[in-house]
Design a protein around this motif. Sequence first.
Motif: not given
Length: 109
Positions: A68-84
């Motif tokens: 979608x064009x969103x830039x960010x830094x990964x703060x949490x990682x899961x198997x299917x999802x991540x938090x930016x």
Amino acid sequence: MFISSAFAQTAPAASGGDMMSSIGSMLPLLLMFVVLYFVMIRPQMKRQKETRNMLSALAKGDEVATAGGVLGKITELGDQYLTLEIATGVQVRMQRSAVIQVLPKGTVK
């Protein structure tokens, strides 16, 4: 009166040339498949493998770009999802498959 004359047609003589002509008629089809494989199928498989490897190598702290064009830094990682973290204090949860590119460190400020 109602039936027209019918003429019999002789059957062609059986010979080894029929097999060569059938192989010769299939040759363009086989060549098209080989070209299709090397031009379309193989590069697509290579891209999918690279994407799969990139997604499996994601780590906390990586800076990424999403579909979608969103830039960010990964703060949490899961198997299917991540938090930016897209801004200071603003976190977005999204699917891991939405990541299309890992950016060099320091790109997102």
